[in-house]
Design a protein around this motif. Structure first.
Motif, short mmCIF file in Angstrom:
data_model
loop_
_atom_site.label_atom_id
_atom_site.label_comp_id
_atom_site.label_asym_id
_atom_site.label_seq_id
_atom_site.Cartn_x
_atom_site.Cartn_y
_atom_site.Cartn_z
N GLY A 217 0.82 -1.21 0.00
CA GLY A 217 0.00 0.00 0.00
C GLY A 217 0.86 1.26 0.00
O GLY A 217 0.56 2.22 -0.71
N ARG A 220 2.11 1.93 -3.34
CA ARG A 220 1.09 2.53 -4.20
C ARG A 220 0.94 4.02 -3.90
O ARG A 220 0.75 4.82 -4.81
N SER A 236 -6.47 -8.13 -5.34
CA SER A 236 -7.58 -7.43 -4.68
C SER A 236 -7.27 -5.95 -4.52
O SER A 236 -8.13 -5.10 -4.74
N ALA A 237 -6.03 -5.62 -4.14
CA ALA A 237 -5.68 -4.21 -3.99
C ALA A 237 -5.70 -3.51 -5.34
O ALA A 237 -6.10 -2.36 -5.46
N SER A 240 -9.39 -2.63 -6.29
CA SER A 240 -10.07 -1.53 -5.59
C SER A 240 -9.31 -0.23 -5.67
O SER A 240 -9.91 0.83 -5.58
N ASN A 241 -8.00 -0.27 -5.83
CA ASN A 241 -7.26 0.98 -5.74
C ASN A 241 -6.58 1.43 -7.02
O ASN A 241 -6.30 2.61 -7.16
N PRO A 244 -9.41 2.63 -10.45
CA PRO A 244 -9.82 4.04 -10.60
C PRO A 244 -8.73 4.90 -11.25
O PRO A 244 -9.04 5.81 -12.02
N LEU A 245 -7.47 4.60 -10.96
CA LEU A 245 -6.38 5.38 -11.55
C LEU A 245 -6.30 5.14 -13.05
O LEU A 245 -6.02 6.06 -13.84
N GLN A 345 -15.21 -12.61 -3.58
CA GLN A 345 -15.29 -11.28 -2.98
C GLN A 345 -14.23 -11.07 -1.90
O GLN A 345 -13.66 -10.00 -1.77
N LYS A 346 -13.98 -12.13 -1.11
CA LYS A 346 -13.15 -11.91 0.07
C LYS A 346 -11.68 -12.30 -0.08
O LYS A 346 -10.83 -11.69 0.56
N PHE B 321 -6.88 4.92 1.38
CA PHE B 321 -5.77 4.30 0.66
C PHE B 321 -5.50 2.87 1.08
O PHE B 321 -4.65 2.20 0.51
N VAL B 323 -3.97 2.16 3.69
CA VAL B 323 -2.67 2.18 4.36
C VAL B 323 -2.91 2.67 5.79
O VAL B 323 -3.29 3.81 5.98
N GLY B 340 -14.97 -8.05 4.34
CA GLY B 340 -15.06 -8.04 2.89
C GLY B 340 -15.11 -6.64 2.32
O GLY B 340 -15.49 -6.44 1.17
N GLU B 342 -13.10 -3.60 0.97
CA GLU B 342 -11.76 -3.24 0.52
C GLU B 342 -11.68 -1.71 0.49
O GLU B 342 -12.39 -1.07 -0.27
#
Lengths: 391, 659
Positions: A217, A220, A236-237, A240-241, A244-245, A345-346, B321, B323, B340, B342
């Protein structure tokens, strides 16, 4: 412990011993008699025990040693899995999670390796940071994967992406990466990012890594701040993160690490079917083949760190019938649609790896020959100026 | 947006949500009050319930837990001088002296009320701030983080009590101890003596207990009084005084809460510096700072209003973020993953309602948790009246219990004893213990962020606007009070002289020199030289920081000696033989526990102590020991904890058949 008769001999002994001590408390005078009384039935059971495991029963409590802290990625995975695995086991045992953090998981696994008996009620959960030190022959490691049997392994994937300041599409970015030095924020050169760093090297990227991030993280965050132009996230990261970028035009996806199929070959990641894998990019270059030393080593670290990142294992001396019951439960679970739906999902959209084939993959991944180990040592020294302190 | 805000508020106040939250609050207070447990243990308790619960309710429970952890640990900090978690280190500095003065109730009341205000202010700031926080969080690069760490380190100058070089020497030693373990830039292991335990470095809680709590226990054991030295008659009155104190310092509360919530939003720093920064801020901005460290209520109010606000602020990087900004936030992140959820940008777009539920739960949990503590403050403060000879074994066992939870290794106890020795020596010779702790806490950040900013930005790192702004603030913080004081002094000269500390004390602090000073100086010099020797073969990036820390220590040691020689030393007696005797007893206790098991040793120790040292009746001793047994075994089964087992434990415990 209701079904004493059906249990293996170790379990029986343990049970009797506990009884002995509680008898002692009742009356010291009779202690000698009690000890004898306790021992006699045990002796009686000993010759019978070879017959006794004709019908091995699953213990009613399973203890999973999780060598990481509560709330961490592996802990969350273990707690999620514990709910599902037990459903398919006869008698639906209870799982007790025992967190033993420290030394990046080495402490807890060492302890398990020293203390756990093979009754089948004690299991260990491991992750990439347990596998890598063993492969690199870290001095602190006192465990061997050969001492354990695999019940199931869960994969994760990952994607490398770059800042759109390097180019608008992946082709132009890839071209630029070969000529321009770019920064990458990592945790340590011997951790989860190691195969990714190897991949950069093998594709001829000029990377200057900055280590000391506390998590992916943070890497990122450095990317989003514009401090680095290249980054890597696990599935997974990424979803979700980073998505969008990419939608905002700030990032360009380059390649995924791919996913290992049943034969041990790397193919496209089912989460990112449109992205090429690192292997495709590497093998497309002239003079490269799967037999290259570098590729073979990459493959081993990819297998143990990604394709089989999180594992549930049991000491290998466990009763074979019990092991078969555990493996059967894992096989059933791997195809259970309800599980797949919630797992997507998890813990990510990947199929569990189970059975003999998975065990064979694990075995081949964990074994680094002398020359391969020397290669890694050299690579770490030359590329990252790290002296590997191995046994 | 207003709609979302209101609907979230409505959700927070539903009965089910409140009930789940109260469960979380009680768990949080329990693990907060018992030193050494903290958020992680709380999570372990709640996890089985969290699983499969409706995310809204589960969040309530989680927020209850997260919000009150920096509140509950104040009890141990103030009453026993035990820093329960990283959020309560600075509180010990003035909270415990206040308890010694018989003002425990006052200190606790002020602390809880400031926590409450801080938490609510933090939540209010967060409500608006979270929507615009992304660019701010991204504006803080490693360079800004490094300068903020520097700001924390400058507090050493403020806290070194009369002799700056002794302070920097202590800080240098702290930096060295903090550098034990893996080097962030290269992953090489430093100064670990090939001991497995030291590969991870020494845990913060062990250092906090060793440097603050153990020396206090030793002193109290020797004086054989109660914690409250005087003013028994005032114990009950402190409650209203404490509330008045907070109102008198309402601007301090507001400012510290503001600082807390802003610093909290910066990932990777948060908890460790914020209480030192606000403590230094309170000290610097006070007209008469002479009582700080000796029991000034502002020294309690400032860090306590900041740390709850900081817990709110830490939600920003966690939610936006993924973090975590602090240890507690890391726990919270784990909870989110288990549910669940994120974290990411979606938390302020599609899941904004969830985010507001989190923020308002945080505010409400702060109010309920601190309110509950406020009610408890008065009766619990009576503990300080209990003769220490009775309480001492309980606190000793509690410290051992807390230290062992840090990494469940016997190494925790050995490290505790070692740091405790340093603490005892520091205390008896008047060296700054906070300076050591600050050095220890900030060592990893200082090292890591310095390398990272140099690698990312090169020398330009120090020309970034954010860096310049923070540097300006540091200068302002240091010089504004000096200038203001100078002006005040010119206006009313005699007032200032009255407020200054008595010259005698001042002279002794800066010029006194005794046997312990000599011992400490020698020890520090030897340790620094050994550190230089130990890291000689590492890669440049791996050895730069410990080398720097060793040089800081060495130069400070030389400066102390030179200063003393130039200005003339005054020989002082520094009696420590008795204290060292107690420490020897402590080491024996550790050794016996390791051999025969913790539980039986603890029980025999309590029994023996009450019978032969406190000379209590057999009935009392028995009941007391039973109480300790219930606590230890109860904790073991409820929290699934482990204690070191040994020969005797293996025999006795199965008889009690709790295991």
């Amino acid at each position: 412990m209701s079904n004493t008769l059906g249990l293996s001999k170790h379990r029986n002994l343990k049970h009797r011993n506990v009884k002995c001590t509680s008898f002692k408390r009742m009356s010291l005078k009779h202690s000698l008699k009690t000890v004898l009384a306790c021992l006699l039935p045990v002796m009686g059971v000993l010759p019978l025990s070879s017959v006794a495991h004709a019908n091995v029963e699953v213990p009613d409590t399973l203890t999973w040693t999780v060598p990481f802290g509560v709330g961490g990625g592996t802990d969350v995975w273990a707690r999620f899995m514990s709910n599902w695995v037990t459903q398919d086991l006869p008698g639906q045992p209870t799982v007790v999670i025992d967190n033993v953090p420290g030394g990046g998981s080495i402490t807890g696994v060492n302890l398990f390796s020293k203390r756990a008996d093979a009754d089948g009620d004690e299991m260990i959960v491991t992750s990439a940071s347990t596998q890598y030190p063993a492969m690199l022959r870290d001095r602190r490691v006192r465990y061997h994967y050969a001492d354990w049997e695999l019940i199931l392994a869960a994969p994760t994937g990952g994607v490398v992406y770059a800042s759109s300041s390097l180019g608008q599409d992946s082709d132009s970015v890839l071209k630029k990466l070969a000529s321009e030095e770019v920064k990458f924020a990592g945790q340590t050169p011997t951790g989860l990012e190691m195969p990714v760093l190897m991949a950069f090297d093998m594709l001829g990227f000029k990377i200057s890594p900055v280590f000391g991030m506390k998590s992916r993280g943070e890497g990122r965050l450095a990317f989003e701040r514009g401090e680095v132009a290249l980054d890597f996230q696990t599935t997974s990261a990424y979803k979700s993160n980073v998505t969008p970028l990419i939608e905002a035009g700030q990032a360009v996806p380059l390649f995924s690490l791919g996913m290992m199929n049943e034969d041990g070959h790397i193919e496209r990641d089912p989460s990112f079917p449109d992205l090429p894998t690192f292997s495709e990019l590497y093998l497309a270059q002239s003079g490269h083949s799967r037999n290259d030393e570098a590729y073979q080593i990459f493959h081993k670290f990819f297998a143990s760190g990604y394709a089989m990142q999180k594992m549930l294992l049991v000491p290998k001396d466990v009763d074979p019938q019990l092991l078969e019951q555990y493996r059967q439960a894992a096989r059933t679970l791997a195809d259970d649609p309800a599980f797949l739906k919630e797992a997507e999902q998890k813990i990510g959209p990947y199929k569990l790896m189970v059975g003999q084939k998975a065990a064979a993959h694990l075995q081949s991944a964990m074994q680094l020959s002398e020359t391969q180990h020397e290669w890694v040592k050299q690579w770490l020294m030359e590329r990252h100026h790290i002296r590997l302190q191995s046994r | 947006m207003i709609d979302t805000l209101l609907s979230s508020l409505g959700h927070v106040f539903t009965l089910t949500h409140l009930l789940f939250m109260i469960v979380g609050i009680f768990t949080g207070l329990l693990v907060g009050i018992i030193p050494g447990l903290g958020g992680i243990a709380g999570m372990a308790l709640l996890l089985p319930f969290l699983y499969g619960l409706d995310p809204g309710y589960a969040l309530g429970m989680l927020m209850g837990l997260v919000a009150v952890i920096p509140t509950g640990d104040t009890f141990a900090s103030v009453l026993m001088g035990i820093p329960g978690s990283s959020a309560s280190q600075a509180t010990v500095l003035d909270g415990f002296p206040l308890a010694r003065k018989g003002q425990a109730a006052r200190a606790l009341t002020s602390a809880f009320l400031s926590s409450l205000c801080g938490g609510v202010i933090g939540a209010i700031i967060l409500t608006g701030f979270i929507l615009i926080a992304r660019p701010l969080v991204l504006a803080f690069s490693s360079a800004e983080l490094f300068v903020l760490t520097l700001l924390g380190l400058t507090m050493v100058a403020v806290l070194s009590g009369g002799n700056l070089f002794k302070g920097t020497a202590a800080c240098g030693l702290g930096l060295l101890v903090g550098a034990i373990g893996a080097a962030p830039a290269t992953g090489e292991y430093r100064m670990n003596l090939d001991i497995d335990y030291l590969y991870d470095g020494i845990p913060l809680i062990v250092v906090g207990l060793g440097i603050f709590a153990l020396p206090e226990i030793v002193e109290l054991l020797l004086s054989r009084g109660s914690i409250a030295k005087d003013g028994h008659a005032h114990l009950g009155k402190g409650w209203s005084t404490g509330i008045k104190d907070v109102f008198k310092n309402k601007w301090l509360v507001a400012r510290c809460a503001g600082i807390g919530s802003l610093v909290g939003t910066i990932p990777g720093l948060a908890g460790s510096v914020v209480d030192w920064i606000t403590y230094g801020f309170a000290l610097k901005s006070a007209k008469d700072p002479s009582q700080f460290g000796k029991g000034d209520i502002r020294g309690v109010i400032a860090p306590e209003s900041a740390n709850n606000a900081c817990a709110c602020g830490a939600m920003v990087p966690t939610l936006l973020f993924g973090v975590p900004g602090s240890g507690t936030a890391a726990v919270f992140l784990g909870g989110l993953l288990l549910l669940g959820l994120e974290p990411g940008v979606s938390m302020i777009t599609t899941h904004l309602d969830m985010t507001y539920t989190i923020i308002w739960s945080l505010a409400l949990a702060n109010i309920l948790g601190a309110g509950l503590c406020l009610v408890l403050a008065r009766p619990v403060a009576q503990l300080t009246r209990v003769p220490f000879a009775i309480l001492a074994p309980a606190i000793t066992i509690l410290i051992l219990f807390a230290a062992y939870q840090a990494s469940r290794s016997l190494g925790d106890w050995v490290a505790l004893g070692m740091i405790g020795m340093i603490g005892v020596l520091f205390k008896s010779a008047g060296w700054s213990r906070p300076a050591f702790l600050i050095g220890f806490v900030l060592a990893p950040g200082a090292e890591n962020y310095f390398y990272q900013s140099m690698q990312f930005h090169g020398a330009e790192a120090f020309l970034r606007p954010g860096v310049l702004i923070i540097l300006g603030l540091i200068l302002l913080a240091f010089f504004l009070p000096v200038i203001r004081k100078a002006i005040i002094r010119r206006d009313q000269t005699h007032d200032a002289i009255e407020a200054a500390p008595s010259p005698q004390e001042d002279v002794l602090a800066s010029r006194g020199f005794g046997g312990i000073d000599a011992l400490l100086l020698t020890m520090m010099a030897v340790v620094s030289l050994w550190a230089l020797y130990d890291v000689r073969d590492l890669m440049p990036l791996g050895k730069a920081f410990p080398t720097l820390a060793a040089f800081i220590t060495l130069v400070s040691v030389i400066a102390v000696i030179f200063n003393g020689w130039r200005r003339g030393m005054i020989r002082v007696q520094q009696p420590t033989f008795k204290a060292l005797g107690v420490m020897l007893g402590f080491f024996i206790l550790i050794g016996v526990s390791a051999l025969q098991g913790f539980v039986t040793t603890a029980l025999l120790f309590c029994l023996g102590f009450q019978l032969f040292i406190a000379r209590k009746s057999a009935k009392f001793a028995g009941l007391f020991t039973l109480g300790v047994a219930v606590f230890l075994l109860g904790m073991q089964s409820v929290m699934n904890l482990h204690y070191p087992t040994g020969l005797l434990d293996d025999v006795v415990l199965p008889m009690i058949s709790l295991r």
